[in-house]
Design an enzyme around this catalytic site. Structure first.
Site, short mmCIF file in Angstrom:
data_model
loop_
_atom_site.label_atom_id
_atom_site.label_comp_id
_atom_site.label_asym_id
_atom_site.label_seq_id
_atom_site.Cartn_x
_atom_site.Cartn_y
_atom_site.Cartn_z
N ARG A 1 63.04 16.37 33.03
CA ARG A 1 62.15 17.19 32.20
C ARG A 1 63.01 17.71 31.06
O ARG A 1 63.98 18.44 31.30
CB ARG A 1 61.57 18.35 32.97
CG ARG A 1 60.78 19.32 32.06
CD ARG A 1 60.69 20.73 32.62
NE ARG A 1 59.86 20.82 33.79
CZ ARG A 1 60.03 21.75 34.73
NH1 ARG A 1 61.02 22.63 34.65
NH2 ARG A 1 59.23 21.80 35.78
N ASP B 1 64.29 23.34 38.24
CA ASP B 1 64.39 23.98 36.92
C ASP B 1 65.86 24.13 36.56
O ASP B 1 66.72 24.19 37.44
CB ASP B 1 63.79 25.40 36.97
CG ASP B 1 62.27 25.40 37.08
OD1 ASP B 1 61.63 24.37 36.82
OD2 ASP B 1 61.72 26.47 37.43
P1 FDA Z 1 59.52 26.70 20.27
O1 FDA Z 1 60.16 27.86 20.96
O2 FDA Z 1 60.10 26.22 19.00
O3 FDA Z 1 57.98 27.03 20.11
C1 FDA Z 1 57.08 26.17 19.46
C2 FDA Z 1 55.72 26.83 19.39
O4 FDA Z 1 55.21 26.98 20.71
C3 FDA Z 1 55.73 28.25 18.84
O5 FDA Z 1 55.65 28.24 17.45
C4 FDA Z 1 54.51 28.85 19.50
O6 FDA Z 1 53.33 28.43 18.86
C5 FDA Z 1 54.53 28.22 20.86
N1 FDA Z 1 55.26 29.04 21.84
C6 FDA Z 1 56.48 28.78 22.37
N2 FDA Z 1 56.82 29.71 23.29
C7 FDA Z 1 55.78 30.59 23.31
C8 FDA Z 1 55.53 31.76 24.06
N3 FDA Z 1 56.40 32.23 24.95
N4 FDA Z 1 54.36 32.41 23.84
C9 FDA Z 1 53.45 31.95 22.96
N5 FDA Z 1 53.65 30.83 22.22
C10 FDA Z 1 54.79 30.15 22.39
N6 FDA Z 1 63.57 26.39 30.01
C11 FDA Z 1 64.73 26.36 30.72
O7 FDA Z 1 65.75 26.85 30.23
N7 FDA Z 1 64.76 25.79 31.96
C12 FDA Z 1 63.66 25.20 32.52
O8 FDA Z 1 63.73 24.68 33.64
C13 FDA Z 1 62.45 25.24 31.78
N8 FDA Z 1 61.29 24.69 32.28
C14 FDA Z 1 60.20 24.57 31.46
C15 FDA Z 1 59.08 23.86 31.89
C16 FDA Z 1 58.02 23.62 31.03
C17 FDA Z 1 56.84 22.85 31.50
C18 FDA Z 1 58.08 24.13 29.69
C19 FDA Z 1 56.97 23.85 28.72
C20 FDA Z 1 59.15 24.87 29.28
C21 FDA Z 1 60.20 25.11 30.15
N9 FDA Z 1 61.29 25.86 29.74
C22 FDA Z 1 62.45 25.84 30.51
C23 FDA Z 1 61.22 26.72 28.52
C24 FDA Z 1 61.78 26.04 27.30
O9 FDA Z 1 63.18 25.90 27.42
C25 FDA Z 1 61.47 26.83 26.02
O10 FDA Z 1 62.08 28.10 26.11
C26 FDA Z 1 59.98 27.03 25.77
O11 FDA Z 1 59.24 25.89 26.10
C27 FDA Z 1 59.73 27.36 24.27
O12 FDA Z 1 60.19 26.30 23.48
P2 FDA Z 1 59.22 25.23 22.76
O13 FDA Z 1 59.75 23.87 23.08
O14 FDA Z 1 57.83 25.45 23.14
O15 FDA Z 1 59.50 25.42 21.22
#
Ligand code: FDA
Length: 312
Positions: A188, A137
């Site tokens: 990732r 991560d």
């Molecule tokens: P965005 O934040 O724009 O959200 C898009 C939509 O997703 C929202 O409108 C909502 O519907 C839904 N959503 C997002 N977060 C939500 C929540 N917490 N609760 C409910 N709904 C939510 N980060 C990092 O810094 N280091 C890492 O190693 C990782 N590893 C990692 C692994 C995996 C498999 C994932 C999916 C994510 C990570 N992350 C991470 C977290 C990542 O950086 C990010 O903070 C989250 O995925 C939220 O961003 P989105 O891309 O989902 O978009």
């Protein structure tokens, strides 16, 4: 858009509050209905395996994360390393998928580099023998350089069952993606979960999204089995159409999401024939992880408050 960075900062500050941690720990995981269960598979490895088995029946892939970060002493880093090695055995015995995620500050990156490299090697060795893939991560920006550096050290030592997470929010990630593509390493791609200063990271959501799309295209064009990790329907749609345009087969990349978020999107991707991996965290040290999930979507606070009121 200021809310985007603001919420992360507030929840980051709260994640350091001992009082809040005590309160959350008391109510968050008490029963199967408790509020933290929405994002965390349980506190014990047995609970995690039970959840993992269920996930497998849904056609989803998974990676297990034994929660923990920022350990302060070599003994704590050693304990976390032993726990991971034990986890490998439990996973093998249970027959679920051999895939784990971990954080380098959990293995002693904050103590010294050599301790962390040794501990990571202690995990990668048995992981390799059992056919595990290990994802590192990415933590907040003070750790980025060290994380990439340690990853490359292990890569040069011919470990190939390891990949890295990179954050679209950081300016440097364009170069990091290019470098990983040259190495043939698995990336990732995530947006980035931490509140970062403007000296190193985009502050506006639209800039982070634009960077994510650029990096996704670079990974589809030249990456090695990239993982596009997001719940954002726009990012997912763009990835689907760019992969189709570039004729990247569905088994040459995967989507990833976090346990408990957008289950509807997870199952629709599976039905459409994509690989979809869930990141499944478990363990006693769930509070900082949980607070990052609240920071991403402050509306989640509602169900936490309702949960506490229900359980008191
Ligand atoms: P965005 O934040 O724009 O959200 C898009 C939509 O997703 C929202 O409108 C909502 O519907 C839904 N959503 C997002 N977060 C939500 C929540 N917490 N609760 C409910 N709904 C939510 N980060 C990092 O810094 N280091 C890492 O190693 C990782 N590893 C990692 C692994 C995996 C498999 C994932 C999916 C994510 C990570 N992350 C991470 C977290 C990542 O950086 C990010 O903070 C989250 O995925 C939220 O961003 P989105 O891309 O989902 O978009």
């Amino acid at each position: 858009m200021r809310l985007y960075a603001g919420a992360k900062a507030v929840f980051y500050a709260l994640s350091r509050s001992a009082t809040l941690k005590r309160l959350a720990s008391k109510y968050g995981m008490r029963t199967r209905e408790s509020f933290a269960r929405r994002f965390i598979a349980g506190e014990t490895v047995e609970e995690a395996i039970e959840t993992a088995r269920y996930i497998g029946t849904q056609g989803l892939l998974l990676t297990l994360d034994y929660l923990g970060e920022s350990v302060r002493t070599p003994d704590e880093a050693d304990t976390a390393t032993r726990e991971y090695v034990r986890l490998l055995d439990v996973i093998v015995a249970s027959g679920i998928e051999a895939n784990i995620s971990l954080k380098l500050t959990q293995l002693g990156a904050g103590i010294d580099r050599a301790t962390c490299v040794d501990n990571l090697r202690r995990i990668l060795e048995p992981a390799g023998r059992h056919g595990f893939f290990v994802r590192i991560d990415m933590e907040n920006s003070p750790w980025t350089e060290l994380t990439v550096d340690i990853f490359e050290t292990l890569w040069q030592q011919e470990y190939r069952n390891v990949g890295i997470a990179l954050q679209a929010a950081l300016y440097r990630t364009e170069q990091d993606v290019q470098r990983m593509n040259e190495l043939g390493a698995r990336v990732r791609l995530v947006k980035g979960a931490y509140k970062e200063p403007s000296t190193v990271a985009y502050q506006r959501k639209e800039d982070v999204d634009a960077a994510f799309l650029r990096l996704m295209r670079a990974l589809v064009d030249s990456g090695t089995y990239p993982a596009i990790a997001t719940h954002d329907p726009l990012m997912i749609a763009a990835t689907r159409s760019y992969a189709a345009e570039r004729r990247l087969a569905n088994d040459r990349f995967e989507f990833q999401m976090l346990y408990g978020i957008r289950r509807d999107l997870q199952s629709s991707l599976v039905s459409d024939g994509y690989r979809m991996r869930l990141y499944v965290p478990f363990g006693h040290e769930w509070f900082p992880y949980f607070m990052r999930r609240l920071g991403e979507r402050p509306a989640n606070l509602g169900f936490v408050v309702r949960g506490i009121l229900r359980e008191r």
